[in-house]
Design a protein around this motif. Structure first.
Motif, PDB file in Angstrom:
ATOM      1  N   UNK A 251      96.427  28.522  58.426  1.00  0.00           N
ATOM      2  CA  UNK A 251      95.663  29.057  59.555  1.00  0.00           C
ATOM      3  C   UNK A 251      95.491  30.565  59.438  1.00  0.00           C
ATOM      4  N   UNK A 252      96.569  31.240  59.089  1.00  0.00           N
ATOM      5  CA  UNK A 252      96.521  32.704  58.959  1.00  0.00           C
ATOM      6  C   UNK A 252      95.591  33.105  57.825  1.00  0.00           C
TER       7      UNK A 252
ATOM      8  N   UNK B 109      97.575  29.645  66.075  1.00  0.00           N
ATOM      9  CA  UNK B 109      98.577  30.502  65.423  1.00  0.00           C
ATOM     10  C   UNK B 109      99.578  31.011  66.455  1.00  0.00           C
ATOM     11  N   UNK B 110      99.070  31.451  67.611  1.00  0.00           N
ATOM     12  CA  UNK B 110      99.947  31.959  68.670  1.00  0.00           C
ATOM     13  C   UNK B 110     100.899  30.869  69.152  1.00  0.00           C
TER      14      UNK B 110
ATOM     15  N   UNK C  47      90.795  24.331  53.454  1.00  0.00           N
ATOM     16  CA  UNK C  47      91.325  24.264  54.823  1.00  0.00           C
ATOM     17  C   UNK C  47      90.940  22.974  55.557  1.00  0.00           C
ATOM     18  N   UNK C  48      90.568  21.935  54.796  1.00  0.00           N
ATOM     19  CA  UNK C  48      90.100  20.690  55.415  1.00  0.00           C
ATOM     20  C   UNK C  48      91.149  20.073  56.340  1.00  0.00           C
ATOM     21  N   UNK C  49      92.403  20.196  55.989  1.00  0.00           N
ATOM     22  CA  UNK C  49      93.448  19.567  56.814  1.00  0.00           C
ATOM     23  C   UNK C  49      93.543  20.202  58.199  1.00  0.00           C
ATOM     24  N   UNK C  50      92.980  21.406  58.353  1.00  0.00           N
ATOM     25  CA  UNK C  50      93.007  22.075  59.657  1.00  0.00           C
ATOM     26  C   UNK C  50      91.879  21.587  60.568  1.00  0.00           C
TER      27      UNK C  50
ATOM     28  N   UNK D 201     103.586  25.298  56.686  1.00  0.00           N
ATOM     29  CA  UNK D 201     102.479  25.312  55.729  1.00  0.00           C
ATOM     30  C   UNK D 201     101.146  25.420  56.453  1.00  0.00           C
ATOM     31  N   UNK D 202     101.003  24.684  57.560  1.00  0.00           N
ATOM     32  CA  UNK D 202      99.773  24.749  58.346  1.00  0.00           C
ATOM     33  C   UNK D 202      99.570  26.138  58.929  1.00  0.00           C
ATOM     34  N   UNK D 203     100.660  26.740  59.389  1.00  0.00           N
ATOM     35  CA  UNK D 203     100.575  28.087  59.969  1.00  0.00           C
ATOM     36  C   UNK D 203     100.098  29.089  58.926  1.00  0.00           C
ATOM     37  N   UNK D 204     100.621  28.979  57.710  1.00  0.00           N
ATOM     38  CA  UNK D 204     100.182  29.880  56.636  1.00  0.00           C
ATOM     39  C   UNK D 204      98.701  29.657  56.325  1.00  0.00           C
TER      40      UNK D 204
END
Length: 362
Positions: free
Chosen positions: A166-167, A145-146, A188-191, A161-164
Motif C-alpha cells: 500500500x505504501x 494505511x492509517x 498491486x492487484x492483490x490490493x 506485506x500488504x501494508x508495504x
C-alpha cells in the motif's frame, strides 16, 4: 468462476450503446444526457470460439455451450467523481467489483450529441477518468494505511506485506504516474485498487471510420502503445445494427458489405478474455460440447472444480487430449488408438484447448 469487465468512460461516449450491442438487449438506456445509467447493468456474453463447433460436429453433440465473460455497464464518470461530483463514488464502487476495465473513448464528431467538455479529445477524456481513479485510490490507500498502522504488534505477516504494498502504491500515485509508467503494472492487484486493474481501450468511431479509424484513433493507438495497452476500434452504431440482424449468415453478409472481417464486438469480447488472462478447456460428449474459462496456469484439480466441487474433492486424474489431436484423430476413440490421450494428475497445468474428462470418486 466469474470474470467481468466494467465498461467505463465519460458521459455520451457510447458506453450503453456498446453494452446493448454486446448483450443484444436494450437493458441499458442509451440517452443523450449524463448519468442516464443509474445502476450498473450486467450482461453475460459468449466468447466466440470456432473450435466449439468443430468439436461438436466430431462428437455429434446435441448442444454447444460457450464460455462467457460478464460485462458491466457503469454510468459516465466526470471530473471530480472521486470527490462526489456527478454520481461520484457510487460508480467508483461499482468499478471495484470488476476484474478489468473496458475504457470507451469518443472518437467521433456529432453536433447532435453533446460532450461534457465541449469538444472531442479522447486522450484528454482518458486522462480525466484515469485521474479520478488514481485520486480515489490515493484516498482509499491513505485510509487503509492509517488503519493498518494502528494495529502495531497485531499485524500478521500477510498484513505487513500488504501494508508495504500500500505504501509503495501510494508513493507512486502521489507522483502522478500511472503504474505502467513506473514498470509496476500488475504488482498491486492483490490490493484491488482501481488504477492497477487491466485496461482495454475501445475507440468508438462513426460508421465511416469503422474500417480504417481516424485521426483520433491514431492518437489513441500511439499513446496506448507506450502503455502496452490494447486498443479496439468499433462503431457502436454499426454493432447495434449487427446485433439486430436475425441470423449469423445475415450478420456475416452485412460485415462483408462494409469491409469488415469480423464485428468489433467480437474483437472486444476476445480482447476482454485475453485481458483477464484466461484460457479455455473443453468437455465433449454426445449430450454437449462445452467451453470452460480458467485463469492461465490453473492446475487440473482446480479446473475440475470449475465443473463441480465434487470433481475437485474426489479428483483421481484427467483424461486429456489436446484440441489439434482430437480433431486430427477424429475424436476420442481415434485419439486413444493413436496414443494421444494422456492421464494427467492434479498438478498438471491445463493448456488452452485441452479436451478433458475428469475421473473422480467421492
Amino acid at each position: 468462476m466469474g470474470f467481468n469487465c466494467g465498461i467505463v468512460g465519460l458521459p455520451n461516449v457510447g458506453k450503453s450503446t456498446l453494452f446493448n450491442a454486446l448483450t443484444q438487449t436494450a437493458a441499458a438506456e442509451a440517452a443523450n444526457y449524463p448519468f442516464c445509467t443509474i445502476e450498473p447493468n450486467v450482461g453475460c456474453v459468449a466468447v466466440p470460439d470456432d473450435r466449439l463447433h468443430t468439436l461438436a460436429n466430431i462428437a455429434k453433440s446435441q448442444k454447444i455451450i460457450p464460455t462467457q465473460v460478464e460485462f458491466v455497464d457503469i454510468a459516465g464518470l466526470v471530473k471530480g467523481a472521486s470527490k462526489g461530483e456527478g454520481l461520484g463514488n457510487q460508480f467508483l464502487g461499482h468499478i471495484h467489483a470488476t476484474d478489468a476495465i473496458v475504457h470507451v473513448l469518443r472518437c467521433f464528431e456529432n453536433d447532435d450529441i453533446s460532450h461534457v467538455d465541449g469538444d472531442i479529445d479522447p486522450l484528454r477524456d482518458f486522462t480525466t477518468v484515469e485521474t479520478e481513479l488514481m485520486l480515489s485510490d490515493m484516498e482509499s490507500l491513505e485510509k487503509r494505511i492509517l488503519k493498518n498502522s494502528k494495529k502495531g504488534a497485531a499485524l500478521t505477516k500477510e498484513m505487513k506485506e500488504d501494508l508495504e504494498l500500500m505504501e509503495e502504491a501510494l508513493a507512486i500515485l502521489q507522483t502522478g504516474e500511472h503504474f505502467s509508467a513506473s514498470g509496476k503494472a500488475g504488482r498491486f492487484r492483490r490490493l484491488n485498487i482501481l488504477s492497477d486493474k487491466p485496461i482495454l481501450i475501445v475507440c468508438n468511431v462513426s460508421e465511416d471510420d469503422a474500417v480504417l479509424g481516424n485521426k483520433f484513433t491514431q492518437d489513441v493507438e500511439r499513446y496506448a502503445a507506450q502503455r502496452n495497452t490494447e486498443v479496439v476500434v468499433i462503431a457502436a452504431s454499426i454493432e447495434a445494427e449487427i446485433a439486430s440482424l436475425g441470423s449469423s449468415e445475415e450478420r456475416k453478409n452485412f460485415l462483408e458489405s462494409i469491409g469488415l472481417a469480423e464485428s468489433g464486438l467480437s474483437k472486444v469480447i476476445k480482447a476482454g478474455y485475453k485481458l483477464l488472462n484466461l484460457e479455455t478447456f473443453f468437455t465433449v460428449g454426445p449430450a454437449e460440447t462445452r467451453a470452460w474459462s480458467i485463469a492461465k496456469d490453473t492446475r487440473a484439480q482446480d479446473a475440475a472444480g470449475e465443473i463441480h466441487t465434487d470433481f475437485k474433492k474426489g479428483f483421481i486424474c484427467a483424461e486429456t487430449i489436446h484440441y489439434e489431436d482430437y480433431v486430427k484423430c477424429g475424436g476420442e476413440v481415434g485419439a486413444k488408438t493413436a496414443g494421444k490421450m494422456r492421464l494427467e494428475g492434479k498438478e498438471y497445468i491445463v493448456c488452452d484447448g485441452d479436451v478433458m474428462h475428469f475421473r473422480f470418486n467421492v
